[in-house]
Scaffold this motif. Structure first.
Motif: not given
Length: 520
Positions: A475-489, A506-520
């Motif tokens: 999804d747009q948060f990088g969460a892999v469908r069907g596996v809890e706790g697995l992300h791609v960035a 790609v640097v932007l993807v790293g920054e944006r995914m990291a900011s989303m992950l820090r919120e959970v």
């Protein structure tokens, strides 16, 4: 040392280094970073080939992959195997994607990735040494952005600039302005004319010494461990015989558009039929893993230099032209979908090797064209569950016949610029191309088939998209469908190709995914 973490990032490349550094800013979070290659933590430890921004380092810190181009043609496909990944070995080109690129991502069901949403993060990434901080630029960020000064240009770069202006293309002082088009200096991730700043240097070096960040270098990821639909950790190989299990509640795969689908497939995430054929237990049957690979192909007009005109120590490129190709039949124009670069020098051992026999020399220079938005698609797969077996990469070039028209237009533009800009005075001969070939559609098609090569910008092999998109992997948060706790960035999540070199996005993807992950 405990082997239990809150977050484990797999791959210390262009995005992974960013994710690990940003997550570890939270001192309460234990973060591990796993890298298959070496990690150099200081300037003194770093080899000169990685510091030298004026040459791509395609041998000592490379995975050694090959990829299918067209038909039976194959080529070397360098990918960085070192902290910093391909940002540590590739060309130092930091051109932004266009607003239309990001708005397309949003229109595909990823509303958090529109231009208005990502612009603040793009500004925060940058330390723009030419424009400072304003509406579109940032100052003080981790990644320096520096453009070539007029006194630093080689003679052929200056001639290319003048020739493009004489041909009617506008001058572009800033290729990172959202409305910029035309010819001008390359924005580069360097603070001076010579030294690169990879994401390892920009993000991991400042993080050195954090007690909550552990870097496992020279550690090859075997597979993510999944139990009852949730990640529990990762199995890594250290040396020839040693295996190690690292435990975590969350795994972020950042192994790139080639490495990430391979890791996911070995972990049981991918097309059911493929996994069953390889004897891999199915954890999440996602059909989109490894499919839809998009890589920007390149071609051009190349010449052998006259004695003393080789520019071997200069940066590969300094001036680029960004322009919009004519709309295809029944289609629409796409802003800045063509890229033309004056190349100071190419070693034919690593670039366009098929020209070597015709050139009768090891080096060329010339005008290169990159098709930013090809229609053709490829795929990445695996042939074994063994992580030491290289993935199978098929770039699929020219599998869609519409791409021939783009290439023909590109070669003819390169030919016109090469002959109108007085660049020929620096050349002994044009390699493998004559005027009659340029003028004849059939002959030109043969040249395209023979010469087309990769610009090393693969994306889209685990793309993001909404729940209703059957080909989406995350999804747009990088969460892999069907596996809890697995992300791609990393670049694999791109839902479509961008009209730029992909590194900064790609640097932007790293920054944006990291900011989303820090919120959970």
């Amino acid at each position: 040392m405990s082997d239990t973490f809150d977050d484990i990032v797999l791959g210390a490349g262009t995005a992974g280094a960013v994710v690990a550094a940003r997550l570890s800013e939270d001192s309460t979070r234990r973060v591990a970073l796993v890298e298959a290659g070496p990690h150099y933590a200081t300037p003194g430890q770093t080899p000169q080939d990685l510091l030298n921004a004026n040459a791509m380092s395609l041998v000592g810190h490379d995975w050694g992959h090959s990829a299918g181009l067209t038909g039976s043609r194959r080529t070397a496909f360098p990918q960085g195997k070192v902290s910093g990944g391909s940002s540590a070995i590739g060309n130092t080109v930091m051109i932004r994607a266009t607003p239309a690129d990001f708005d397309e991502w949003a229109a595909l069901g990823n509303s958090l990735w529109s231009w208005d949403q990502v612009l603040p993060q793009l500004r925060a990434i940058e330390d723009d040494l030419d424009f400072g901080a304003d509406e579109f630029h940032g100052s003080g960020g981790p990644v320096p952005i520096r453009r070539w000064r007029s006194g630093e240009l080689t003679a052929v770069q200056q001639l290319f600039l003048e020739g493009c202006l004489e041909a009617g293309y506008p001058h572009a002082a800033d290729h990172n302005h959202p409305r910029s088009t035309g010819v001008g200096p390359i924005p580069s991730n360097r603070r001076d004319a010579r030294q690169r700043v990879s994401t390892a240097m920009a993000y991991l070096w400042p993080a050195t010494g954090r007690p909550n960040l552990t870097v496992f270098a020279d550690a090859l990821v075997d597979r993510v461990l999944i139990d009852d639909g949730a990640v529990t950790g990762v199995r890594v190989l250290e040396g020839a015989d040693s295996a190690r299990v690292l435990k975590a509640r969350r795994i972020v795969v950042a192994a790139g558009a080639v490495g990430t689908p391979a890791v996911l497939l070995r972990s049981g995430v991918g097309p059911r039929e493929t996994l069953e054929e390889l004897g891999i237990p199915v954890q999440s049957p996602l059909s989109g893993i490894g499919e839809g690979l998009v890589d920007q192909p390149r071609i051009g007009v190349f010449m052998t230099p006259r004695p003393g005109k080789g520019n071997a120590s200069a940066s590969t490129g300094q001036i680029v032209l960004r322009t919009t190709a004519p709309a295809p039949a029944g289609g629409q124009e796409r802003f800045n979908d063509m890229y033309y670069a004056m190349v100071n020098h190419f070693s034919l051992a690593h670039h366009f090797p098929q020209l070597r026999s015709a050139a009768s020399t090891d080096a060329v220079f010339g005008i290169m064209a990159v098709v930013r938005r090809p229609h053709s698609r490829g795929r990445v797969g695996i042939t074994s569950a063994d992580p030491r077996v290289a993935p199978r990469i098929d770039l699929g070039y020219l599998s869609d016949d519409r791409d021939y028209a783009q290439f023909a237009e590109a070669v003819r533009t390169c030919w016109q610029l090469a002959h109108s800009a007085k660049i020929g005075a620096h050349a002994e001969k044009v390699v493998a191309l004559e005027e009659k070939t340029v003028a004849d559609d059939g002959l030109l098609r043969g040249y395209i088939d023979t010469v087309v090569d990769t610009a090393f910008n693969p994306v889209g092999t685990a793309r993001m998209g909404p729940a209703g998109d059957p080909g989406a992997v995350v999804d747009q948060f990088g969460a892999v469908r069907g596996v809890e706790g697995l992300h791609v960035a990393d670049a694999s999540v791109f839902p479509s190709m961008v009209c730029a070199n992909v590194a900064l996005t790609v640097v932007l993807v790293g920054e944006r995914m990291a900011s989303m992950l820090r919120e959970v």
